[in-house]
Design an enzyme around this catalytic site. Structure first.
Site, PDB file in Angstrom:
ATOM      1  N   HIS A 184      -2.912   9.469   6.525  1.00 47.83           N
ATOM      2  CA  HIS A 184      -3.022   8.423   5.617  1.00 47.83           C
ATOM      3  C   HIS A 184      -2.293   8.703   4.167  1.00 47.83           C
ATOM      4  CE1 HIS A 184      -6.315   6.413   7.806  1.00 47.83           C
ATOM      5  NE2 HIS A 184      -6.126   7.519   8.464  1.00 47.83           N
ATOM      6  N   ASP A 241       1.175   7.331  -3.923  1.00 54.09           N
ATOM      7  CA  ASP A 241      -0.153   6.776  -3.004  1.00 54.09           C
ATOM      8  C   ASP A 241       0.408   6.725  -1.563  1.00 54.09           C
ATOM      9  OD1 ASP A 241      -2.572   5.913  -2.243  1.00 54.09           O
ATOM     10  OD2 ASP A 241      -3.008   4.849  -4.054  1.00 54.09           O
TER      11      ASP A 241
HETATM   12  P1  ADP Z   1      -7.861   5.852  -1.508  1.00 59.22           P
HETATM   13  O1  ADP Z   1      -7.587   5.746  -0.124  1.00 59.22           O
HETATM   14  O2  ADP Z   1      -6.893   6.764  -2.189  1.00 59.22           O
HETATM   15  O3  ADP Z   1      -9.455   5.406  -2.505  1.00 59.22           O
HETATM   16  P2  ADP Z   1      -7.151   2.864  -1.359  1.00 59.22           P
HETATM   17  O4  ADP Z   1      -6.827   1.945  -2.449  1.00 59.22           O
HETATM   18  O5  ADP Z   1      -6.332   2.700  -0.001  1.00 59.22           O
HETATM   19  O6  ADP Z   1      -7.136   4.215  -1.877  1.00 59.22           O
HETATM   20  O7  ADP Z   1      -8.547   2.601  -0.676  1.00 59.22           O
HETATM   21  C1  ADP Z   1      -9.539   2.589  -1.610  1.00 59.22           C
HETATM   22  C2  ADP Z   1     -10.526   1.798  -0.917  1.00 59.22           C
HETATM   23  O8  ADP Z   1     -11.899   2.130  -1.521  1.00 59.22           O
HETATM   24  C3  ADP Z   1     -10.413   0.160  -0.722  1.00 59.22           C
HETATM   25  O9  ADP Z   1     -10.846  -0.437   0.381  1.00 59.22           O
HETATM   26  C4  ADP Z   1     -11.281  -0.146  -1.975  1.00 59.22           C
HETATM   27  O10 ADP Z   1     -11.899  -1.636  -1.735  1.00 59.22           O
HETATM   28  C5  ADP Z   1     -12.433   0.528  -1.901  1.00 59.22           C
HETATM   29  N1  ADP Z   1     -12.982   0.857  -3.135  1.00 59.22           N
HETATM   30  C6  ADP Z   1     -12.337   1.610  -4.254  1.00 59.22           C
HETATM   31  N2  ADP Z   1     -12.990   1.555  -5.358  1.00 59.22           N
HETATM   32  C7  ADP Z   1     -14.114   1.149  -5.123  1.00 59.22           C
HETATM   33  C8  ADP Z   1     -15.600   0.768  -6.102  1.00 59.22           C
HETATM   34  N3  ADP Z   1     -15.561   1.058  -7.065  1.00 59.22           N
HETATM   35  N4  ADP Z   1     -16.434   0.511  -5.293  1.00 59.22           N
HETATM   36  C9  ADP Z   1     -16.605  -0.120  -3.868  1.00 59.22           C
HETATM   37  N5  ADP Z   1     -15.210   0.035  -3.131  1.00 59.22           N
HETATM   38  C10 ADP Z   1     -14.169   0.527  -3.575  1.00 59.22           C
HETATM   39  C1  G6P Z   2      -8.197   8.989   0.710  1.00 58.95           C
HETATM   40  C2  G6P Z   2      -7.933  10.247   1.868  1.00 58.95           C
HETATM   41  C3  G6P Z   2      -9.440   9.929   2.837  1.00 58.95           C
HETATM   42  C4  G6P Z   2     -10.678  10.056   2.015  1.00 58.95           C
HETATM   43  C5  G6P Z   2     -10.635   9.254   0.959  1.00 58.95           C
HETATM   44  C6  G6P Z   2     -11.968   9.253   0.156  1.00 58.95           C
HETATM   45  O1  G6P Z   2      -8.379   7.934   1.233  1.00 58.95           O
HETATM   46  O2  G6P Z   2      -6.779   9.776   2.611  1.00 58.95           O
HETATM   47  O3  G6P Z   2      -9.126  10.883   3.818  1.00 58.95           O
HETATM   48  O4  G6P Z   2     -11.821  10.008   2.975  1.00 58.95           O
HETATM   49  O5  G6P Z   2      -9.700   9.238  -0.011  1.00 58.95           O
HETATM   50  O6  G6P Z   2     -11.825  10.696  -0.616  1.00 58.95           O
HETATM   51  P1  G6P Z   2     -13.130  11.555  -0.025  1.00 58.95           P
HETATM   52  O7  G6P Z   2     -12.961  12.994  -0.522  1.00 58.95           O
HETATM   53  O8  G6P Z   2     -14.316  11.063  -0.926  1.00 58.95           O
HETATM   54  O9  G6P Z   2     -13.347  11.395   1.522  1.00 58.95           O
END
Ligand code: ADP
Ligand code: G6P
Length: 472
Positions: free
Chosen positions: A162, A370
């Protein structure tokens, strides 16, 4: 143990044990893009999910979640420190994100990584039915494909990363680079977010393992491992339907009223992580306030930065710095009842999140690096009336597809400021043309299309993709 035809293996289960504010124990949806993307996809399919449920106690017995079987893998305190916070999130995570923070290397972390990967491989081997398909996810589990193949040569094995896969100059720093590449090659298909990542991987395999490799396939003994780009997506129709619900519309108008009906709302939603470019963005915003290009009464910035991997030192430092910055900016530019920045560090529920997307005239997504960034795609999917400007970092995987966004280089402070102003001042026609094109792209390239393309490339017999992608 009952066995399943499709097993997803990820460090996290879709539910996470967390502490409620009153100290009670509760189950919550896990954070991050991996769970956001995969969980809705598997719903009501004959699948199982092998992962960690949070915490360091014995593995809990979990009920099915939306018809998907949960198999929890326990982590001890040492595993949490050395595998999760250590090798996964303080060696691989920074290295794979351009080393925007310095990766650390410790032999003890590598031992924990091997031990935990072995445990996940054994759990996956027990959960998959004969001839089944196992889909391993992300950087925490790069050794699992190879270990699983030794345990269960009958399985088809997929691996999907990912996060970005770095260029050879960076990856070569890893003391155990050969083992990590070899582990991934246990899969039949290795998927990346971008073609560049597949290219980096092929180059490394040739260089480190001396195995001839192209950007599409690699011969390992008598097996062919295929590699390719499969940019992950969101459930576009589901987000759009939620955005159109009266409850969300009502919540959105209330939010806008509560904010004092400003001309312009800017929104950012991130995990509190140093890859997300939060400090750079706040700095740009501060300078725009200082120069008078942006005025507090007319414009509001909402920064949602949910706490993440709290015990990783750089994230702790980041959190302190961001909270200091927000306090300083509000102190300098806010007025009573009119803060310059509305800052939330708590998870928000889906309805609230989509209501926030609805009121955001500008969505600022400016990570330093990202893999994809699903927040950017969710925002576009939620703008059902083709309004709203997306300010997007060139260094997010999403930028390769959402070319009509206002693209910026987040390392370039002046460029970031100009990009933000351009997005704030864009004409409704320009905004609509861009948004329409991006929504159209996401309508065709949604999470089901992603799963279909990945699984049909993996499952040559072709029975699983249909089963997965017609439900839900
Ligand atoms: P990462 O996987 O690095 O966190 P992404 O933008 O790909 O970044 O995915 C983040 C996911 O988490 C999204 O589906 C978003 O809706 C959710 N998310 C991020 N911040 C919050 C929050 N404060 N509360 C709920 N959901 C969140
Ligand atoms: C990114 C990573 C995921 C991970 C998520 C949240 O999306 O690619 O593998 O699950 O961040 O991070 P955490 O450490 O809370 O699982």
């Amino acid at each position: 143990m009952r066995q399943s035809p499709l097993v997803v293996v990820a460090n996290r289960l879709p539910i996470d044990d967390s502490m409620a504010p009153d100290g009670a124990f509760e189950w919550r949806r896990s954070p991050g893009g991996l769970v956001s993307a995969l969980h809705p996809l598997l719903r009501h399919t004959p699948a199982a999910w092998v992962g960690w449920a949070g915490g360091t106690g014995p593995a809990p017995d979990l009920p099915d979640v939306d018809g998907v079987r949960m198999h929890s893998v326990p982590l001890t305190g040492d595993d949490l420190r050395d595998h999760y916070e250590g090798f996964a999130n303080s060696t691989l995570w920074p290295l794979y994100h351009d080393s925007v923070e310095q990766p650390e290397h410790h032999r003890r972390w590598w031992e924990a990584y091997q031990r935990v990967n072995q445990r996940f491989a054994e759990a996956a081997a027990a959960a998959a039915e004969p001839g089944g398909l196992v889909w391993v996810q992300d950087y925490h589990l790069q050794l699992v494909p190879g270990l699983l193949r030794q345990l269960r040569p009958d399985l088809r094995i997929g691996f999907f990363l990912h996060v970005p896969f770095p260029p050879p100059e960076l990856f070569m720093q890893l003391p155990r680079r050969a083992e990590l590449l070899g582990g991934m090659l246990g899969a039949d298909l290795i998927g990346f977010q971008r073609a560049q990542a597949a290219h980096n991987f092929a180059q490394l395999v040739a260089k480190v393992l001396g195995v001839p490799a192209t950007d599409r396939s690699i011969s390992v003994g008598d097996r062919v491992v295929r590699i390719g780009a499969f940019p992950i997506a969101v459930d576009t129709a589901e987000v759009a339907a939620l955005a159109a619900e009266p409850e969300v519309a009502e919540r959105a108008s209330r939010l806008r009223r509560d904010l004092g009906d400003p001309d312009r709302v800017i929104l950012s939603v991130d995990r509190m992580d140093y890859t997300k470019g939060i400090e750079q963005r706040l700095k740009a915003y501060r300078e725009l306030l200082a120069s008078g290009d942006v005025k507090v009464h007319d414009t509001v910035l909402i920064q949602v930065a949910v706490r993440s991997r709290d015990r990783v030192a750089q994230n702790q430092i980041l959190r302190d710095r961001v909270e200091h910055q927000v306090g300083r900016i509000n102190g300098e530019f806010g007025r009573v009842g009119e803060p310059a920045i509305h800052y939330l560090s708590q998870p928000v529920d889906r309805t609230e999140l989509v209501a926030l997307y609805r009121i955001a005239d500008v969505m600022a997504v400016t990570p330093l690096r990202d893999g994809m960034n699903l927040v950017a795609k969710e925002y576009v999917a939620a703008r059902v009336d083709d309004t709203g400007a997306l300010l997007l970092s060139e260094f997010a995987g999403a930028a390769a597809e959402l070319e009509q966004a206002y693209l910026v280089n987040p390392h370039d402070l002046e460029g970031l400021k100009q990009g933000l102003l351009a997005a704030l001042r864009a004409t409704p026609d320009d905004v609509a043309t861009r948004m329409r094109a991006m929504r159209e792209h996401l309508r065709h390239n949604d999470i089901r299309a992603w799963a279909r393309s990945y699984l049909s490339a993996l499952d040559v017999a072709g029975s699983l993709p249909g089963r997965l992608t017609t439900t839900g």
